[in-house]
Every structure is written in C-alpha cells, then in structure tokens.
Design a protein around this motif. Structure first.
Motif, PDB file in Angstrom:
ATOM      1  N   MET A   1       0.844  -1.174   0.000  1.00  0.00           N
ATOM      2  CA  MET A   1       0.000   0.000   0.000  1.00  0.00           C
ATOM      3  C   MET A   1       0.893   1.243   0.000  1.00  0.00           C
ATOM      4  O   MET A   1       1.827   1.331   0.776  1.00  0.00           O
ATOM      5  CB  MET A   1      -0.894  -0.011   1.240  1.00  0.00           C
ATOM      6  CG  MET A   1      -1.744   1.230   1.343  1.00  0.00           C
ATOM      7  SD  MET A   1      -2.775   1.293   2.818  1.00  0.00           S
ATOM      8  CE  MET A   1      -4.043   0.172   2.352  1.00  0.00           C
ATOM      9  N   LYS A   2       0.603   2.185  -0.880  1.00  0.00           N
ATOM     10  CA  LYS A   2       1.369   3.423  -0.978  1.00  0.00           C
ATOM     11  C   LYS A   2       0.858   4.428   0.056  1.00  0.00           C
ATOM     12  O   LYS A   2      -0.328   4.468   0.369  1.00  0.00           O
ATOM     13  CB  LYS A   2       1.213   4.048  -2.362  1.00  0.00           C
ATOM     14  CG  LYS A   2       1.807   3.255  -3.491  1.00  0.00           C
ATOM     15  CD  LYS A   2       3.274   3.419  -3.612  1.00  0.00           C
ATOM     16  CE  LYS A   2       3.613   4.719  -4.304  1.00  0.00           C
ATOM     17  NZ  LYS A   2       5.030   4.870  -4.523  1.00  0.00           N
ATOM     18  N   HIS A   3       1.788   5.226   0.583  1.00  0.00           N
ATOM     19  CA  HIS A   3       1.450   6.309   1.497  1.00  0.00           C
ATOM     20  C   HIS A   3       2.136   7.576   1.020  1.00  0.00           C
ATOM     21  O   HIS A   3       3.250   7.521   0.496  1.00  0.00           O
ATOM     22  CB  HIS A   3       1.923   5.995   2.925  1.00  0.00           C
ATOM     23  CG  HIS A   3       1.157   4.908   3.576  1.00  0.00           C
ATOM     24  ND1 HIS A   3       1.542   3.590   3.491  1.00  0.00           N
ATOM     25  CD2 HIS A   3       0.036   4.932   4.325  1.00  0.00           C
ATOM     26  CE1 HIS A   3       0.683   2.849   4.173  1.00  0.00           C
ATOM     27  NE2 HIS A   3      -0.241   3.639   4.682  1.00  0.00           N
ATOM     28  N   ALA A   4       1.486   8.699   1.229  1.00  0.00           N
ATOM     29  CA  ALA A   4       2.080   9.997   0.916  1.00  0.00           C
ATOM     30  C   ALA A   4       2.179  10.800   2.202  1.00  0.00           C
ATOM     31  O   ALA A   4       1.234  10.842   2.992  1.00  0.00           O
ATOM     32  CB  ALA A   4       1.231  10.747  -0.105  1.00  0.00           C
ATOM     33  N   PHE A   5       3.323  11.418   2.413  1.00  0.00           N
ATOM     34  CA  PHE A   5       3.533  12.267   3.577  1.00  0.00           C
ATOM     35  C   PHE A   5       3.681  13.695   3.087  1.00  0.00           C
ATOM     36  O   PHE A   5       4.488  13.975   2.198  1.00  0.00           O
ATOM     37  CB  PHE A   5       4.798  11.850   4.337  1.00  0.00           C
ATOM     38  CG  PHE A   5       4.671  10.518   5.010  1.00  0.00           C
ATOM     39  CD1 PHE A   5       4.251  10.434   6.324  1.00  0.00           C
ATOM     40  CD2 PHE A   5       4.963   9.353   4.331  1.00  0.00           C
ATOM     41  CE1 PHE A   5       4.132   9.205   6.946  1.00  0.00           C
ATOM     42  CE2 PHE A   5       4.844   8.112   4.941  1.00  0.00           C
ATOM     43  CZ  PHE A   5       4.425   8.047   6.261  1.00  0.00           C
ATOM     44  N   LEU A   6       2.900  14.596   3.651  1.00  0.00           N
ATOM     45  CA  LEU A   6       2.947  16.014   3.314  1.00  0.00           C
ATOM     46  C   LEU A   6       3.478  16.748   4.537  1.00  0.00           C
ATOM     47  O   LEU A   6       2.827  16.766   5.583  1.00  0.00           O
ATOM     48  CB  LEU A   6       1.559  16.529   2.939  1.00  0.00           C
ATOM     49  CG  LEU A   6       0.814  15.681   1.909  1.00  0.00           C
ATOM     50  CD1 LEU A   6      -0.617  16.184   1.742  1.00  0.00           C
ATOM     51  CD2 LEU A   6       1.539  15.673   0.593  1.00  0.00           C
ATOM     52  N   ILE A   7       4.651  17.339   4.415  1.00  0.00           N
ATOM     53  CA  ILE A   7       5.333  17.959   5.552  1.00  0.00           C
ATOM     54  C   ILE A   7       5.552  19.425   5.244  1.00  0.00           C
ATOM     55  O   ILE A   7       5.977  19.783   4.151  1.00  0.00           O
ATOM     56  CB  ILE A   7       6.688  17.268   5.807  1.00  0.00           C
ATOM     57  CG1 ILE A   7       6.476  15.788   6.093  1.00  0.00           C
ATOM     58  CG2 ILE A   7       7.438  17.959   6.945  1.00  0.00           C
ATOM     59  CD1 ILE A   7       7.747  14.972   6.069  1.00  0.00           C
ATOM     60  N   VAL A  32       7.704  17.807   0.772  1.00  0.00           N
ATOM     61  CA  VAL A  32       8.090  18.749   1.817  1.00  0.00           C
ATOM     62  C   VAL A  32       7.907  20.160   1.286  1.00  0.00           C
ATOM     63  O   VAL A  32       8.459  20.520   0.238  1.00  0.00           O
ATOM     64  CB  VAL A  32       9.557  18.546   2.255  1.00  0.00           C
ATOM     65  CG1 VAL A  32       9.940  19.547   3.326  1.00  0.00           C
ATOM     66  CG2 VAL A  32       9.786  17.128   2.741  1.00  0.00           C
ATOM     67  N   HIS A  33       7.113  20.949   1.997  1.00  0.00           N
ATOM     68  CA  HIS A  33       6.992  22.369   1.668  1.00  0.00           C
ATOM     69  C   HIS A  33       7.811  23.151   2.685  1.00  0.00           C
ATOM     70  O   HIS A  33       7.579  23.059   3.887  1.00  0.00           O
ATOM     71  CB  HIS A  33       5.541  22.844   1.728  1.00  0.00           C
ATOM     72  CG  HIS A  33       5.444  24.330   1.591  1.00  0.00           C
ATOM     73  ND1 HIS A  33       5.227  25.146   2.666  1.00  0.00           N
ATOM     74  CD2 HIS A  33       5.593  25.136   0.524  1.00  0.00           C
ATOM     75  CE1 HIS A  33       5.226  26.404   2.245  1.00  0.00           C
ATOM     76  NE2 HIS A  33       5.453  26.414   0.948  1.00  0.00           N
ATOM     77  N   LYS A  43      18.405  22.115  -0.531  1.00  0.00           N
ATOM     78  CA  LYS A  43      17.446  21.234  -1.204  1.00  0.00           C
ATOM     79  C   LYS A  43      18.080  19.887  -1.572  1.00  0.00           C
ATOM     80  O   LYS A  43      17.513  18.844  -1.307  1.00  0.00           O
ATOM     81  CB  LYS A  43      16.913  21.941  -2.451  1.00  0.00           C
ATOM     82  CG  LYS A  43      15.883  21.166  -3.195  1.00  0.00           C
ATOM     83  CD  LYS A  43      15.342  21.950  -4.369  1.00  0.00           C
ATOM     84  CE  LYS A  43      14.299  21.155  -5.102  1.00  0.00           C
ATOM     85  NZ  LYS A  43      13.699  21.870  -6.204  1.00  0.00           N
ATOM     86  N   ALA A  44      19.257  19.908  -2.157  1.00  0.00           N
ATOM     87  CA  ALA A  44      19.909  18.663  -2.576  1.00  0.00           C
ATOM     88  C   ALA A  44      20.227  17.772  -1.377  1.00  0.00           C
ATOM     89  O   ALA A  44      20.112  16.547  -1.452  1.00  0.00           O
ATOM     90  CB  ALA A  44      21.180  18.971  -3.348  1.00  0.00           C
ATOM     91  N   ARG A  56      10.290  15.162  -2.559  1.00  0.00           N
ATOM     92  CA  ARG A  56      10.058  16.306  -3.443  1.00  0.00           C
ATOM     93  C   ARG A  56       9.965  17.561  -2.578  1.00  0.00           C
ATOM     94  O   ARG A  56       9.174  17.608  -1.637  1.00  0.00           O
ATOM     95  CB  ARG A  56       8.785  16.094  -4.247  1.00  0.00           C
ATOM     96  CG  ARG A  56       8.922  14.945  -5.247  1.00  0.00           C
ATOM     97  CD  ARG A  56       7.567  14.498  -5.763  1.00  0.00           C
ATOM     98  NE  ARG A  56       7.667  13.312  -6.594  1.00  0.00           N
ATOM     99  CZ  ARG A  56       7.626  12.074  -6.128  1.00  0.00           C
ATOM    100  NH1 ARG A  56       7.493  11.848  -4.841  1.00  0.00           N
ATOM    101  NH2 ARG A  56       7.711  11.044  -6.950  1.00  0.00           N
ATOM    102  N   ILE A  57      10.768  18.562  -2.917  1.00  0.00           N
ATOM    103  CA  ILE A  57      10.859  19.788  -2.132  1.00  0.00           C
ATOM    104  C   ILE A  57      10.177  20.920  -2.890  1.00  0.00           C
ATOM    105  O   ILE A  57      10.440  21.129  -4.075  1.00  0.00           O
ATOM    106  CB  ILE A  57      12.335  20.175  -1.868  1.00  0.00           C
ATOM    107  CG1 ILE A  57      13.121  19.012  -1.280  1.00  0.00           C
ATOM    108  CG2 ILE A  57      12.422  21.418  -1.007  1.00  0.00           C
ATOM    109  CD1 ILE A  57      12.783  18.654   0.135  1.00  0.00           C
ATOM    110  N   TYR A  58       9.319  21.650  -2.187  1.00  0.00           N
ATOM    111  CA  TYR A  58       8.647  22.829  -2.750  1.00  0.00           C
ATOM    112  C   TYR A  58       8.945  24.009  -1.838  1.00  0.00           C
ATOM    113  O   TYR A  58       8.826  23.904  -0.624  1.00  0.00           O
ATOM    114  CB  TYR A  58       7.136  22.609  -2.830  1.00  0.00           C
ATOM    115  CG  TYR A  58       6.776  21.444  -3.703  1.00  0.00           C
ATOM    116  CD1 TYR A  58       6.645  21.596  -5.075  1.00  0.00           C
ATOM    117  CD2 TYR A  58       6.601  20.176  -3.165  1.00  0.00           C
ATOM    118  CE1 TYR A  58       6.327  20.519  -5.888  1.00  0.00           C
ATOM    119  CE2 TYR A  58       6.287  19.093  -3.963  1.00  0.00           C
ATOM    120  CZ  TYR A  58       6.153  19.270  -5.319  1.00  0.00           C
ATOM    121  OH  TYR A  58       5.842  18.206  -6.110  1.00  0.00           O
TER     122      TYR A  58
END
Length: 64
Positions: A1-7, A32-33, A43-44, A56-58
C-alpha cells in the motif's frame, strides 16, 4: 500500500532530516513544503537523506 507524507517546515533542519530518515520506505512518497521565508535550506541535501523514498521539495509559497 502506498502512502504519501505532506510535511511543512520553516526551521530546524536537523529535526526534518531525522523525520525523513524515520519515514523512509519504498512505498512512501514524501512531499516537503519549506516556507519561502525560510533561508538556507539545502534542497539537494534533503533529497539525498532518504534511501528508498523520493523526496520532493517545494519552496515557492509564503505561509502566513
């Protein structure tokens, strides 16, 4: 099962790196915001912390 984390983050780079390491898993997607007002976020370096997950960085948006 896939999960997404929004930080969302604005300070404490070391705590963010520790969190990314702890949730690193092949079925996890991590977004990640970083508040646009925050300065000097490598970022790197954050994208390289995980071994399995794609980070993924925003940093385009200011949060009030």
């Amino acid at each position: 099962m896939k999960h997404a984390f929004l930080i969302t983050a604005h300070s404490n780079l070391e705590a963010l790196k520790l969190l990314l390491k702890q949730i690193d898993f092949p079925d996890h997607d991590i977004y990640v915001h970083i508040d646009a007002k925050a300065k000097n976020y490598p970022k790197a370096e954050l994208e390289a912390v995980t071994q399995y997950s794609k980070v993924r960085i925003y940093q385009n948006f200011k949060v009030y």
